[in-house]
Scaffold this motif. Structure first.
Motif, PDB file in Angstrom:
ATOM      1  N   ARG A  27      -7.212   2.483  10.407  1.00 25.51           N
ATOM      2  CA  ARG A  27      -6.057   2.488   9.510  1.00 25.51           C
ATOM      3  C   ARG A  27      -5.333   3.842   9.502  1.00 25.51           C
ATOM      4  NH1 ARG A  27      -5.844   0.367   3.754  1.00 25.51           N
ATOM      5  NH2 ARG A  27      -7.722   1.562   3.384  1.00 25.51           N
ATOM      6  N   ASP A  28      -6.062   4.898   9.889  1.00 21.84           N
ATOM      7  CA  ASP A  28      -5.435   6.226   9.922  1.00 21.84           C
ATOM      8  C   ASP A  28      -4.508   6.388  11.136  1.00 21.84           C
ATOM      9  OD1 ASP A  28      -7.218   6.396  11.999  1.00 21.84           O
ATOM     10  OD2 ASP A  28      -8.464   7.983  11.118  1.00 21.84           O
ATOM     11  N   GLY A  29      -4.452   5.361  12.004  1.00 25.70           N
ATOM     12  CA  GLY A  29      -3.551   5.409  13.157  1.00 25.70           C
ATOM     13  C   GLY A  29      -4.101   6.216  14.328  1.00 25.70           C
ATOM     14  N   LYS A  30      -5.336   6.728  14.186  1.00 22.62           N
ATOM     15  CA  LYS A  30      -5.912   7.557  15.267  1.00 22.62           C
ATOM     16  C   LYS A  30      -6.975   6.770  16.032  1.00 22.62           C
ATOM     17  CE  LYS A  30      -5.296  11.839  12.701  1.00 22.62           C
ATOM     18  NZ  LYS A  30      -5.806  11.978  11.316  1.00 22.62           N
ATOM     19  N   ASP A  31      -7.149   7.125  17.326  1.00 25.15           N
ATOM     20  CA  ASP A  31      -8.190   6.494  18.141  1.00 25.15           C
ATOM     21  C   ASP A  31      -9.573   6.971  17.712  1.00 25.15           C
ATOM     22  OD1 ASP A  31      -6.788   4.805  19.753  1.00 25.15           O
ATOM     23  OD2 ASP A  31      -6.397   6.304  21.311  1.00 25.15           O
ATOM     24  N   HIS A  32     -10.511   6.048  17.638  1.00 29.79           N
ATOM     25  CA  HIS A  32     -11.911   6.392  17.353  1.00 29.79           C
ATOM     26  C   HIS A  32     -12.808   5.683  18.356  1.00 29.79           C
ATOM     27  CE1 HIS A  32     -11.032   8.324  13.493  1.00 29.79           C
ATOM     28  NE2 HIS A  32     -10.151   7.355  13.302  1.00 29.79           N
ATOM     29  N   THR A  33     -13.961   6.304  18.623  1.00 33.20           N
ATOM     30  CA  THR A  33     -14.925   5.688  19.535  1.00 33.20           C
ATOM     31  C   THR A  33     -16.044   5.044  18.724  1.00 33.20           C
ATOM     32  OG1 THR A  33     -14.454   7.413  21.132  1.00 33.20           O
ATOM     33  CG2 THR A  33     -16.449   6.102  21.507  1.00 33.20           C
ATOM     34  N   TYR A  34     -16.150   3.725  18.830  1.00 36.31           N
ATOM     35  CA  TYR A  34     -17.175   2.987  18.093  1.00 36.31           C
ATOM     36  C   TYR A  34     -18.291   2.610  19.054  1.00 36.31           C
ATOM     37  CZ  TYR A  34     -13.663   2.613  14.462  1.00 36.31           C
ATOM     38  OH  TYR A  34     -12.729   2.916  13.500  1.00 36.31           O
ATOM     39  N   ALA A  35     -19.538   2.838  18.624  1.00 30.49           N
ATOM     40  CA  ALA A  35     -20.682   2.492  19.472  1.00 30.49           C
ATOM     41  C   ALA A  35     -21.526   1.428  18.799  1.00 30.49           C
ATOM     42  CB  ALA A  35     -21.525   3.743  19.729  1.00 30.49           C
ATOM     43  N   GLY A  36     -22.035   0.508  19.615  1.00 30.00           N
ATOM     44  CA  GLY A  36     -22.880  -0.565  19.088  1.00 30.00           C
ATOM     45  C   GLY A  36     -23.272  -1.492  20.203  1.00 30.00           C
ATOM     46  N   VAL A  37     -23.399  -2.802  19.888  1.00 31.52           N
ATOM     47  CA  VAL A  37     -23.806  -3.762  20.922  1.00 31.52           C
ATOM     48  C   VAL A  37     -22.832  -4.928  20.945  1.00 31.52           C
ATOM     49  CG1 VAL A  37     -26.205  -3.108  20.535  1.00 31.52           C
ATOM     50  CG2 VAL A  37     -25.305  -5.163  19.459  1.00 31.52           C
ATOM     51  N   MET A  38     -22.744  -5.601  22.096  1.00 29.74           N
ATOM     52  CA  MET A  38     -21.879  -6.768  22.199  1.00 29.74           C
ATOM     53  C   MET A  38     -22.365  -7.843  21.213  1.00 29.74           C
ATOM     54  SD  MET A  38     -19.489  -6.318  24.486  1.00 29.74           S
ATOM     55  CE  MET A  38     -18.964  -7.970  24.979  1.00 29.74           C
ATOM     56  N   LEU A  39     -21.446  -8.395  20.473  1.00 25.71           N
ATOM     57  CA  LEU A  39     -21.805  -9.445  19.527  1.00 25.71           C
ATOM     58  C   LEU A  39     -22.452 -10.623  20.259  1.00 25.71           C
ATOM     59  CD1 LEU A  39     -21.559  -9.703  16.545  1.00 25.71           C
ATOM     60  CD2 LEU A  39     -19.266 -10.618  16.802  1.00 25.71           C
ATOM     61  N   SER A  40     -21.939 -10.911  21.478  1.00 28.00           N
ATOM     62  CA  SER A  40     -22.470 -12.067  22.207  1.00 28.00           C
ATOM     63  C   SER A  40     -23.946 -11.859  22.581  1.00 28.00           C
ATOM     64  CB  SER A  40     -21.642 -12.328  23.464  1.00 28.00           C
ATOM     65  OG  SER A  40     -21.523 -11.140  24.208  1.00 28.00           O
ATOM     66  N   GLU A  77       0.643  10.384  -3.316  1.00 25.23           N
ATOM     67  CA  GLU A  77       0.801  11.802  -2.980  1.00 25.23           C
ATOM     68  C   GLU A  77      -0.069  12.088  -1.755  1.00 25.23           C
ATOM     69  OE1 GLU A  77      -0.289  14.059  -6.424  1.00 25.23           O
ATOM     70  OE2 GLU A  77       1.453  13.362  -7.554  1.00 25.23           O
ATOM     71  N   PRO A  78       0.467  12.826  -0.758  1.00 22.36           N
ATOM     72  CA  PRO A  78      -0.353  13.126   0.420  1.00 22.36           C
ATOM     73  C   PRO A  78      -1.652  13.808  -0.015  1.00 22.36           C
ATOM     74  CG  PRO A  78       1.916  13.880   0.730  1.00 22.36           C
ATOM     75  CD  PRO A  78       1.803  13.438  -0.695  1.00 22.36           C
ATOM     76  N   GLY A  79      -2.792  13.295   0.480  1.00 28.34           N
ATOM     77  CA  GLY A  79      -4.091  13.885   0.134  1.00 28.34           C
ATOM     78  C   GLY A  79      -4.597  13.523  -1.248  1.00 28.34           C
ATOM     79  N   GLY A  80      -3.870  12.698  -2.008  1.00 27.67           N
ATOM     80  CA  GLY A  80      -4.285  12.354  -3.375  1.00 27.67           C
ATOM     81  C   GLY A  80      -5.490  11.436  -3.389  1.00 27.67           C
ATOM     82  N   ALA A 131       0.849  -1.190   0.000  1.00 28.33           N
ATOM     83  CA  ALA A 131       0.000   0.000   0.000  1.00 28.33           C
ATOM     84  C   ALA A 131       0.885   1.240   0.000  1.00 28.33           C
ATOM     85  CB  ALA A 131      -0.894  -0.006   1.236  1.00 28.33           C
ATOM     86  N   PRO A 132       0.460   2.306  -0.713  1.00 29.37           N
ATOM     87  CA  PRO A 132       1.246   3.537  -0.695  1.00 29.37           C
ATOM     88  C   PRO A 132       1.176   4.212   0.681  1.00 29.37           C
ATOM     89  CG  PRO A 132      -0.821   3.889  -1.874  1.00 29.37           C
ATOM     90  CD  PRO A 132      -0.749   2.428  -1.546  1.00 29.37           C
ATOM     91  N   GLN A 133       2.329   4.668   1.167  1.00 26.98           N
ATOM     92  CA  GLN A 133       2.360   5.414   2.435  1.00 26.98           C
ATOM     93  C   GLN A 133       3.279   6.614   2.231  1.00 26.98           C
ATOM     94  OE1 GLN A 133       3.263   1.643   4.747  1.00 26.98           O
ATOM     95  NE2 GLN A 133       2.268   2.867   6.323  1.00 26.98           N
ATOM     96  N   PRO A 134       2.729   7.655   1.580  1.00 27.60           N
ATOM     97  CA  PRO A 134       3.594   8.788   1.214  1.00 27.60           C
ATOM     98  C   PRO A 134       4.295   9.414   2.424  1.00 27.60           C
ATOM     99  CG  PRO A 134       1.258   9.307   0.860  1.00 27.60           C
ATOM    100  CD  PRO A 134       1.345   7.852   1.164  1.00 27.60           C
ATOM    101  N   GLU A 135       3.611   9.394   3.611  1.00 21.58           N
ATOM    102  CA  GLU A 135       4.238  10.027   4.779  1.00 21.58           C
ATOM    103  C   GLU A 135       5.477   9.256   5.231  1.00 21.58           C
ATOM    104  OE1 GLU A 135       1.231   7.130   5.788  1.00 21.58           O
ATOM    105  OE2 GLU A 135       1.106   8.910   4.528  1.00 21.58           O
ATOM    106  N   LYS A 136       5.556   7.946   4.865  1.00 19.99           N
ATOM    107  CA  LYS A 136       6.734   7.156   5.216  1.00 19.99           C
ATOM    108  C   LYS A 136       7.661   6.952   4.015  1.00 19.99           C
ATOM    109  CE  LYS A 136       4.610   4.410   8.878  1.00 19.99           C
ATOM    110  NZ  LYS A 136       3.983   3.103   9.126  1.00 19.99           N
TER     111      LYS A 136
END
Lengths: 380, 166
Positions: B60-73, A336-339, A233-238
């Motif tokens: 995938r963006d590497g940032k923390d997110h808060t996900y809301a829903g229900v326990m699968l169990s 490209e970042p933001g591409g 996968a492209p990772q322009p920041e890295k």
């Protein structure tokens, strides 16, 4: 292949005299019987499907249609049988030709009524592992699939019952049906089962890429660079450049059975899977087709819009169309970042295509086991 | 004459209601099937009837997110899956196969989903950071708390199937 010109030459030299005519007729009869009895003994017994271990064993064979040698033999005849079409002109092979990895080189394909299909003909390869068939995955087995082109008025245009009736009158066929199914009755169900058995044997596992994975082929640097781009996968920041094709087209079989919108249009003319589910998330979503033998199967995409692999790579590099149903794996994927598209360099595009060319399996398209049995009989 | 007008009006009304139906976009659902006592079809509205919970994890963006829903169990218990006191013996060879609308599939062992075995929450989320999931991710997505790779945080879930490993 060779036999046809012979007959034509003979026709030209001898058609003048009466004796010539009867001689021609005699030869024609001989040729015709070669068509039906092309091999003296039909092989029987369980069919061994041979494939590399890295393809895995998650195969899709229904319990009521196990693959046998005699079933595959019959299925192959039927795959090339024009009598299964309304005017005896089309067979499966009309739109699925071995030399083109079982595609037909057209954007859309004409049926018995000359009306064009709505979608591009698909490559038939490694179907043993597939579970959903067609561009929208609407058929769940090869048996179910085969019934559709046979009876579709814009494809082969003949009901399964009529096909069965036609074959019921041909002794060489009824005898084969007895060998495969225990009695001479030809039915639509038996026809599609035999065709499906033959299709499961269409295994391709000897491309340079397969041999690379086995350690018996050394890619040239351009191919290696293309492979790296394909897989990462492209990772322009890295500072990592990539094309991430493997996310949808990866694996040893070059096929993963996924369904995505790959950004061809913002407002697609053909809504794809949405037509079946009615869900907007499925708009413009189609099967991610196999990339095996991709150099041989153009034109590309469900509507055959791209003639060359250059055009395909340009699409992913520069022309991804945004929409709500665009696959999340293509959103914001860029070097490209933001591409919004991959933004590959000209040399990288060539590398990617060098890798795609590694997926061509010439043993597969030349395997005599998959060819028209009538032609190979005439060549003997 | 009156009768005829009535019939015409009735036809028009039914046509209008038909076309009205066709216009509301179809809602995605999740089917729970397999080794369960009561197969279920779950809509987003149904989710509201279960106890709500949240999980914070990186995407995938590497940032923390808060996900809301229900326990699968909770969903699986409602369908009659052998969780809780019933999760023993041969039931420990059962697994959950989750399928997405793009054909992607992942597996969880039943024991991975059971509170008696683990505190790690695996939820069926329908919101991220207080908003509905994006169309390409939702409306339903599995979120696995603390799992390093996001590959089992499967998007656009359409089916949950319980089966025995054979």
């Amino acid at each position: 292949m060779k036999a046809k010109p012979h007959i034509l030459n003979f026709f030209r030299c001898t058609f003048t005299g009466k004796a010539g005519v009867s001689l021609f007729l005699l030869l024609a009869v001989v040729a015709l019987s070669a068509f039906t009895y092309y091999q003296d003994t039909v092989p029987t017994g369980a069919f061994q499907l041979v494939y590399p271990a890295n393809f895995g064993n998650r195969v899709n064979t229904p319990a009521d249609n196990v693959t046998t040698k005699q079933g595959v033999y019959l299925g192959r005849l039927l795959f090339y049988e024009t009598r299964l079409s309304a005017n005896n002109t089309l067979s499966c092979s009309s739109c699925h030709q071995q030399q083109k990895a079982f595609t037909d080189g057209r954007a859309l394909s004409p049926g018995v009524d000359k009306v064009l299909s709505t979608r591009n003909s698909m490559s038939l390869v490694n179907l043993l592992w597939a579970r959903k068939f067609f561009w929208d995955g609407r058929a769940a087995s090869l048996e179910e699939q085969a019934a559709m082109p046979l009876s579709n008025p814009h494809e082969m245009g003949q009901s399964l019952n009529v096909s069965a009736q036609k074959l019921n009158g041909i002794k060489s066929y009824t005898q084969l049906f007895r060998l495969v199914y225990g009695d001479t009755l030809v039915t639509g169900d038996r026809i599609v089962k035999a065709i499906a058995q033959f299709e499961r044997t269409l295994i391709s596992a000897n491309s340079p890429y397969d041999r690379y994975l086995k350690g018996t082929y050394r890619p040239i640097p351009q191919e290696l660079k293309g492979m790296a781009l394909f897989n990462q996968a492209p990772q322009p920041e890295k500072g990592i450049r990539g094309a991430n094709c493997a996310h949808c087209h990866g694996g040893a079989k070059n096929y993963m059975e996924l369904f995505h919108n790959n950004g061809l249009d913002s407002i697609p003319k053909d809504a794809g899977i949405e037509t079946i589910t009615g869900l907007v998330q499925d708009r413009g979503r189609f099967k991610v087709p196999t990339l095996r033998n991709i150099a041989l199967t153009g034109p590309y995409m469900h509507d055959g819009r791209f003639k060359t692999l250059d055009e395909v790579v340009d699409h992913y590099s520069n022309h991804i169309r945004q929409s709500a149903s665009l696959s999340s794996f293509l959103q914001g994927e860029s070097n490209e970042p933001g591409g919004r598209s991959l933004k590959l360099l000209p040399a990288e595009k060539k590398e990617l295509i060098a890798f795609l060319n590694m997926l061509t399996d010439s043993t597969f398209i030349n395997n005599p086991q998959f060819a028209d049995p009538r032609l190979s009989a005439l060549n003997k | 004459m009156k009768k005829i007008t009535l019939v015409i009006v009735a036809v028009f009304l039914s046509l209008a209601s038909l076309s009205g139906k066709a216009q509301t976009p179809k809602q995605a659902t999740i089917k729970i099937t397999g080794e369960v006592t009561t197969p279920l079809t779950i809509t987003e509205a149904d989710l509201q009837t279960y106890k709500q919970t949240t999980v914070i994890r990186k995407d995938r963006d590497g940032k923390d997110h808060t996900y809301a829903g229900v326990m699968l169990s909770d969903l699986l218990l409602k369908a009659g899956t052998t969780l809780g006191p019933d999760l023993k013996g041969e039931n420990l060879t059962k697994y959950l196969l989750v399928s997405a609308s793009d054909g992607y599939e992942v597996v969880f062992a039943l024991a991975e989903l059971d509170k008696a075995y683990t505190d790690r929450a695996i939820i069926l989320a329908n919101q991220v950071d207080g908003k509905p999931l994006l169309p390409a991710d939702g409306p339903f997505r599995i979120i696995v708390q603390d799992e390093k790779r996001p590959a089992r945080c499967i998007k656009q879930v359409v089916s949950l199937k319980i089966a025995f490993a054979k």
